[in-house]
Design a protein around this motif. Structure first.
Motif, PDB file in Angstrom:
ATOM      1  N   ARG A 220       0.843  -1.191   0.000  1.00 49.81           N
ATOM      2  CA  ARG A 220       0.000   0.000   0.000  1.00 49.81           C
ATOM      3  C   ARG A 220       0.881   1.245   0.000  1.00 49.81           C
ATOM      4  O   ARG A 220       0.755   2.135  -0.808  1.00 49.81           O
ATOM      5  CB  ARG A 220      -0.908  -0.040   1.235  1.00 49.81           C
ATOM      6  CG  ARG A 220      -1.742   1.184   1.462  1.00 49.81           C
ATOM      7  CD  ARG A 220      -2.861   1.277   0.417  1.00 49.81           C
ATOM      8  NE  ARG A 220      -3.380   2.616   0.330  1.00 49.81           N
ATOM      9  CZ  ARG A 220      -4.352   3.108   1.080  1.00 49.81           C
ATOM     10  NH1 ARG A 220      -4.952   2.331   1.958  1.00 49.81           N
ATOM     11  NH2 ARG A 220      -4.735   4.346   0.949  1.00 49.81           N
ATOM     12  N   THR A 221       1.827   1.253   0.943  1.00 53.29           N
ATOM     13  CA  THR A 221       2.767   2.369   0.989  1.00 53.29           C
ATOM     14  C   THR A 221       3.963   1.979   1.850  1.00 53.29           C
ATOM     15  O   THR A 221       3.865   1.063   2.669  1.00 53.29           O
ATOM     16  CB  THR A 221       2.070   3.631   1.560  1.00 53.29           C
ATOM     17  OG1 THR A 221       2.942   4.740   1.468  1.00 53.29           O
ATOM     18  CG2 THR A 221       1.690   3.460   3.010  1.00 53.29           C
ATOM     19  N   ILE A 222       5.074   2.629   1.615  1.00 54.64           N
ATOM     20  CA  ILE A 222       6.261   2.379   2.447  1.00 54.64           C
ATOM     21  C   ILE A 222       6.632   3.697   3.115  1.00 54.64           C
ATOM     22  O   ILE A 222       6.771   4.724   2.446  1.00 54.64           O
ATOM     23  CB  ILE A 222       7.434   1.833   1.603  1.00 54.64           C
ATOM     24  CG1 ILE A 222       7.024   0.502   0.955  1.00 54.64           C
ATOM     25  CG2 ILE A 222       8.678   1.658   2.468  1.00 54.64           C
ATOM     26  CD1 ILE A 222       8.111  -0.189   0.149  1.00 54.64           C
ATOM     27  N   ILE A 223       6.730   3.656   4.431  1.00 49.85           N
ATOM     28  CA  ILE A 223       6.929   4.885   5.203  1.00 49.85           C
ATOM     29  C   ILE A 223       8.297   4.875   5.879  1.00 49.85           C
ATOM     30  O   ILE A 223       8.666   3.904   6.545  1.00 49.85           O
ATOM     31  CB  ILE A 223       5.815   5.010   6.269  1.00 49.85           C
ATOM     32  CG1 ILE A 223       4.473   5.218   5.564  1.00 49.85           C
ATOM     33  CG2 ILE A 223       6.101   6.140   7.250  1.00 49.85           C
ATOM     34  CD1 ILE A 223       3.275   5.017   6.433  1.00 49.85           C
ATOM     35  N   GLU A 224       9.061   5.933   5.664  1.00 54.18           N
ATOM     36  CA  GLU A 224      10.352   6.083   6.342  1.00 54.18           C
ATOM     37  C   GLU A 224      10.091   6.603   7.750  1.00 54.18           C
ATOM     38  O   GLU A 224       9.364   7.582   7.921  1.00 54.18           O
ATOM     39  CB  GLU A 224      11.219   7.130   5.615  1.00 54.18           C
ATOM     40  CG  GLU A 224      11.535   6.812   4.173  1.00 54.18           C
ATOM     41  CD  GLU A 224      12.701   5.853   4.027  1.00 54.18           C
ATOM     42  OE1 GLU A 224      13.493   5.725   4.984  1.00 54.18           O
ATOM     43  OE2 GLU A 224      12.801   5.233   2.955  1.00 54.18           O
ATOM     44  N   VAL A 225      10.691   5.984   8.740  1.00 50.92           N
ATOM     45  CA  VAL A 225      10.547   6.468  10.118  1.00 50.92           C
ATOM     46  C   VAL A 225      11.662   7.494  10.360  1.00 50.92           C
ATOM     47  O   VAL A 225      12.831   7.190  10.119  1.00 50.92           O
ATOM     48  CB  VAL A 225      10.634   5.301  11.121  1.00 50.92           C
ATOM     49  CG1 VAL A 225      10.575   5.801  12.558  1.00 50.92           C
ATOM     50  CG2 VAL A 225       9.513   4.305  10.853  1.00 50.92           C
ATOM     51  N   PRO A 226      11.304   8.700  10.792  1.00 53.56           N
ATOM     52  CA  PRO A 226      12.279   9.789  10.833  1.00 53.56           C
ATOM     53  C   PRO A 226      13.190   9.781  12.068  1.00 53.56           C
ATOM     54  O   PRO A 226      13.864  10.768  12.305  1.00 53.56           O
ATOM     55  CB  PRO A 226      11.392  11.043  10.830  1.00 53.56           C
ATOM     56  CG  PRO A 226      10.141  10.612  11.513  1.00 53.56           C
ATOM     57  CD  PRO A 226       9.954   9.164  11.182  1.00 53.56           C
ATOM     58  N   PHE A 227      13.219   8.688  12.827  1.00 53.15           N
ATOM     59  CA  PHE A 227      14.060   8.657  14.028  1.00 53.15           C
ATOM     60  C   PHE A 227      15.265   7.762  13.810  1.00 53.15           C
ATOM     61  O   PHE A 227      15.154   6.710  13.191  1.00 53.15           O
ATOM     62  CB  PHE A 227      13.264   8.144  15.235  1.00 53.15           C
ATOM     63  CG  PHE A 227      11.962   8.874  15.444  1.00 53.15           C
ATOM     64  CD1 PHE A 227      11.954  10.237  15.731  1.00 53.15           C
ATOM     65  CD2 PHE A 227      10.757   8.214  15.322  1.00 53.15           C
ATOM     66  CE1 PHE A 227      10.755  10.918  15.909  1.00 53.15           C
ATOM     67  CE2 PHE A 227       9.552   8.882  15.497  1.00 53.15           C
ATOM     68  CZ  PHE A 227       9.552  10.238  15.791  1.00 53.15           C
ATOM     69  N   GLY A 228      16.424   8.173  14.339  1.00 54.66           N
ATOM     70  CA  GLY A 228      17.637   7.368  14.199  1.00 54.66           C
ATOM     71  C   GLY A 228      17.787   6.371  15.341  1.00 54.66           C
ATOM     72  O   GLY A 228      16.892   6.197  16.155  1.00 54.66           O
ATOM     73  N   TYR A 229      18.945   5.715  15.385  1.00 54.31           N
ATOM     74  CA  TYR A 229      19.288   4.781  16.458  1.00 54.31           C
ATOM     75  C   TYR A 229      20.566   5.275  17.119  1.00 54.31           C
ATOM     76  O   TYR A 229      21.377   5.876  16.423  1.00 54.31           O
ATOM     77  CB  TYR A 229      19.518   3.377  15.894  1.00 54.31           C
ATOM     78  CG  TYR A 229      18.305   2.784  15.203  1.00 54.31           C
ATOM     79  CD1 TYR A 229      17.320   2.130  15.927  1.00 54.31           C
ATOM     80  CD2 TYR A 229      18.172   2.885  13.816  1.00 54.31           C
ATOM     81  CE1 TYR A 229      16.217   1.582  15.290  1.00 54.31           C
ATOM     82  CE2 TYR A 229      17.067   2.341  13.172  1.00 54.31           C
ATOM     83  CZ  TYR A 229      16.093   1.678  13.908  1.00 54.31           C
ATOM     84  OH  TYR A 229      15.015   1.144  13.271  1.00 54.31           O
ATOM     85  N   PRO A 230      20.809   4.996  18.375  1.00 50.90           N
ATOM     86  CA  PRO A 230      19.927   4.291  19.299  1.00 50.90           C
ATOM     87  C   PRO A 230      18.656   5.083  19.557  1.00 50.90           C
ATOM     88  O   PRO A 230      18.658   6.315  19.473  1.00 50.90           O
ATOM     89  CB  PRO A 230      20.765   4.164  20.572  1.00 50.90           C
ATOM     90  CG  PRO A 230      21.797   5.228  20.483  1.00 50.90           C
ATOM     91  CD  PRO A 230      22.037   5.449  19.037  1.00 50.90           C
TER      92      PRO A 230
END
Ligand SMILES: Nc1ncnc2c1ncn2[C@@H]1O[C@H](COP(=O)(O)OP(=O)(O)OP(=O)(O)O)[C@@H](O)[C@H]1O
Ligand SMILES: [Mg+2]
Length: 268
Positions: A220-230
């Motif tokens: 349906r859609t691919i969403i980038e999560v805007p938070f890095g790691y850790p």
């Protein structure tokens, strides 16, 4: 290795039924790169486990192809640690022996002297140390699930394929297990695919989220999560977290509704 580690190319799966073939996946294409954490979210029965089974090497696509490091998946392998939706533990082995099992196998073999340390470490991390000599039937559902997780982590696979691994756990343990997973990933680089029904869990853990449609599952859609790691627990409070949650919930609810309508049509 610069190319994707996992590549779905126009994958379709049909399962035979009494009414003829049922299409479960349709035109599914996506790439997963080294070190990514990709979650898949979508309605029950749409085809998520089917996607994981193909990567795991348990099922072949009906058409299209799935490449692992540029080669078609040829079968299961020790490079891919799978946590099945139904607890993947051996009922005839104790907690200790279940965790140790993978460490005795060919490619993921660990020297006997090291094995005890690895087994103890993961029993401790999962809160199972007091149950080392118990059999799975004497564990609670949540404990069996933690045992399945310990087994998969212990062999340190390059890929973790997790099918609703935390679904059977109480909220407190679930949150602890999410943080433990983030810690493990910080210490040992892995490429992860996680199937979950929890939008919060997907956002908290992933670098990308794939929302799939009602059956047959399409992207349906691919969403980038805007938070890095850790990643720390505090991201739950971030305004972007809340925005993303609303957006993904809307998408997912829409697909759940479509799946429910299908079920009604089929019963008519
Ligand atoms: N081996 C099989 N043979 C026939 N049908 C199958 C097989 N495996 C799965 N199915 C059907 O394919 C569809 C998708 O199943 P799948 O397990 O991939 O769903 P899912 O998205 O993981 O659902 P859930 O969220 O409930 O776990 C279902 O209708 C299921 O009944
Ligand atoms: Mg499933």
């Amino acid at each position: 290795m610069n190319g994707p580690r996992i590549r779905f190319q126009d994958v379709a799966v049909d399962f035979p039924t009494d009414r003829g073939p049922m299409r479960v996946l349709d035109g599914v294409s996506f790439d997963v790169h080294e070190g990514e954490f990709v979650s898949i979210i979508g309605p029950s029965g749409c085809g998520k486990t089917t996607i994981l089974n193909i990567i795991g090497g348990f099922l072949n696509p009906s058409s299209g192809q799935v490449l692992l490091d540029d080669r078609p998946v040829a079968g299961p392998g020790p490079d891919r640690g799978v946590i099945f939706q139904e607890y993947g533990v051996f009922p005839w082995l104790t907690v200790r022996d279940n965790i140790e099992f993978g460490l005795k196998l060919g490619a993921s073999r660990v020297a006997p002297a090291e094995r005890d340390a690895v087994v103890s470490r993961y029993m401790g991390l999962m809160g199972l140390a007091d149950f080392a000599d118990h059999f799975p039937k004497h564990l609670s559902g949540g404990m069996r699930q933690r045992l399945a997780i310990a087994r998969a982590y212990a062999v340190r696979p390059e890929f973790l394929l997790m099918d609703e691994p935390f679904g059977a756990l109480d909220a407190q343990t679930r949150s602890a297990m999410q943080d433990l997973l983030l810690e493990v990933l910080q210490a040992e680089k892995k490429t992860v695919i996680l199937i979950t029904h929890s939008v919060d869990e997907a956002i908290y853990l992933s670098s990308r989220i794939i929302v799939v449609t009602a059956r047959p599952a399409r992207i349906r859609t691919i969403i980038e999560v805007p938070f890095g790691y850790p990643r720390a627990d505090a991201v739950h409070e971030h305004p972007q977290f809340t925005e993303l949650r609303t957006r993904i919930r809307d998408l997912v609810m829409h697909e759940y509704q479509a799946q429910a309508n299908q079920a009604v049509r089929h019963s008519e």
